[in-house]
Every structure is written in structure tokens, then in C-alpha cells.
Design an enzyme around this catalytic site. Sequence first.
Site, PDB file in Angstrom:
ATOM      1  N   GLY A  11       0.804  -1.214   0.000  1.00 28.70           N
ATOM      2  CA  GLY A  11       0.000   0.000   0.000  1.00 28.70           C
ATOM      3  C   GLY A  11       0.839   1.267   0.000  1.00 28.70           C
ATOM      4  NE  ARG A  35      -5.878  -9.950   0.692  1.00 25.93           N
ATOM      5  CZ  ARG A  35      -6.957  -9.222   0.949  1.00 25.93           C
ATOM      6  NH1 ARG A  35      -7.282  -8.229   0.142  1.00 25.93           N
ATOM      7  NH2 ARG A  35      -7.703  -9.478   2.007  1.00 25.93           N
ATOM      8  NE  ARG A  36      -1.253  -5.421  -5.152  1.00 24.27           N
ATOM      9  CZ  ARG A  36      -0.497  -4.338  -5.257  1.00 24.27           C
ATOM     10  NH1 ARG A  36       0.634  -4.397  -5.942  1.00 24.27           N
ATOM     11  NH2 ARG A  36      -0.872  -3.196  -4.709  1.00 24.27           N
ATOM     12  CG  LEU A  70      -3.341  -4.824   6.211  1.00 24.62           C
ATOM     13  CD1 LEU A  70      -3.897  -5.943   7.073  1.00 24.62           C
ATOM     14  CD2 LEU A  70      -3.266  -5.247   4.752  1.00 24.62           C
ATOM     15  N   GLY A  71      -5.348  -0.986   4.712  1.00 27.80           N
ATOM     16  CA  GLY A  71      -6.424  -0.008   4.665  1.00 27.80           C
ATOM     17  C   GLY A  71      -6.943   0.175   3.254  1.00 27.80           C
ATOM     18  CE1 TYR A 122     -11.679   4.435   5.524  1.00 29.66           C
ATOM     19  CE2 TYR A 122     -11.548   6.161   7.189  1.00 29.66           C
ATOM     20  CZ  TYR A 122     -10.934   5.334   6.270  1.00 29.66           C
ATOM     21  OH  TYR A 122      -9.570   5.400   6.106  1.00 29.66           O
ATOM     22  CE  LYS A 126      -9.243   2.874   8.464  1.00 30.10           C
ATOM     23  NZ  LYS A 126      -8.061   2.063   8.084  1.00 30.10           N
ATOM     24  CG  LEU A 149      -2.725   8.668   4.277  1.00 32.25           C
ATOM     25  CD1 LEU A 149      -2.873   7.152   4.184  1.00 32.25           C
ATOM     26  CD2 LEU A 149      -1.437   9.036   4.997  1.00 32.25           C
ATOM     27  NE  ARG A 157      -7.843   5.229  -2.026  1.00 34.83           N
ATOM     28  CZ  ARG A 157      -7.582   4.869  -0.771  1.00 34.83           C
ATOM     29  NH1 ARG A 157      -7.589   5.773   0.199  1.00 34.83           N
ATOM     30  NH2 ARG A 157      -7.302   3.600  -0.495  1.00 34.83           N
TER      31      ARG A 157
END
Length: 216
Positions: A11, A35-36, A70-71, A122, A126, A149, A157
Amino acid sequence: MSRILITGATGLVGGHLIRLLNDDPRVTQIVAPTRRPLPPMRKVTNPRDPQLTDVLTQLSEPIDIVFCCLGTTRREAGSKEAFILADYTLVVDTALAGLRLGAKHMLVVSAVGASKRSPFFYNRVKGEMEASLIAQQWPRLTIARPSLLLGKREKRRPGESLFAPLFRLLPAKWRSVQASDVARALLNEAFSPAREEVTILNSGQLHEKATQTPLI
């Protein structure tokens, strides 16, 4: 010398952080389940599985410090259930793996406004995640609560691009912060002397800590 477990290394924050950890002489080993695949790095072991929890349960070597970056967003996740998996379940599973492996310090990226009583989905998820980690009674727990961020993402985004100029004008707690600064702040906090069991750092504090000279 420290052995590290990090999740979320693919990330925005995690990508910066794993490179800093790999270059840090205080770090001897980094376990980064993903995962990758990650790019090859000298200190990094990268077990991969689409079911990240399965990898976490199979880890067996001792760990000193745990980072969780993670997020996602509900839109990116595709559903409420998928968002909860990414931002709650996998975070808690990371923490449980760290405790099982002997870690004494957990550092996690949360979000500004996190509260289990929030009316916003959300922020509520959290907040529930933070409460679960606190309930685990870590010897030391650091919670980073950045606002918007900033940084180069693989997937844009649109909302972040639209509101970024506004967030630069807000008070320090709510001001946008570079993902690279969050990563540097987490690294500095991981190796700083412990002050209290639970430390919460907002955007302004993360930016300040990122500029501090690291203790090596």
C-alpha cells in the site's frame, strides 16, 4: 537488532515503510505477508497468499515489532463486508499473530476521526479496530491517525485529488500528510523510548515526528 512483521506493504504507507525498514541497520529480518508479490529486498521474506490470514497463522519465527498498514475504502473494497475484512479483521489477525510470535510493540495506521461510536461507517470500523487492539493489552501500542494521505497511488482516488488543496489549509490535526512522512514517523516511533502503553498520533504529530532525527 529487531525482527519485523509488516502487513499492508503493497500500500501507500506500507510501500514507503518497508523500504525504510530494509535500509535500517537496526532491522535484521522483515516478514511481509502479501496477496501479491513485492519487489525483491535484501532483508524481506515475502510469503504470499490471497487469504492473508492463512499466511499469518502459519508464521512461526519470533518477531519483535509489528507494523500494520492495511487499509482501503468501501468503494475500493466493493462492499461493507470486504471493507470490514480489510480494515478490521486482517488488522486484528496481524496483531494476534504478532502477540503469538512474541512481539512487544504494535504500530498501526488508522484514520482521523476513528471512533467506535461514530455515525459514519468508515470511522466506526476504524474505531472498533482500535478498540480491539487496545483490548489485547499490548505492552506498547502506537496508533497513527492521519488525515488525508498524499502520495502517488497505483489507483487514483478522484475525491482525494479534489479535496487535497482544502486539507492543506486545515489545523494540524486535520491537515493532509504525506504517506512518506507517516512511514518515517512510524519508524522513528518504533525505535523511540516508550512513554506510555498506548500512543495516538494525529497528522500534525506524525509530520513532526517524521522530521525528527532517528535514534540509531
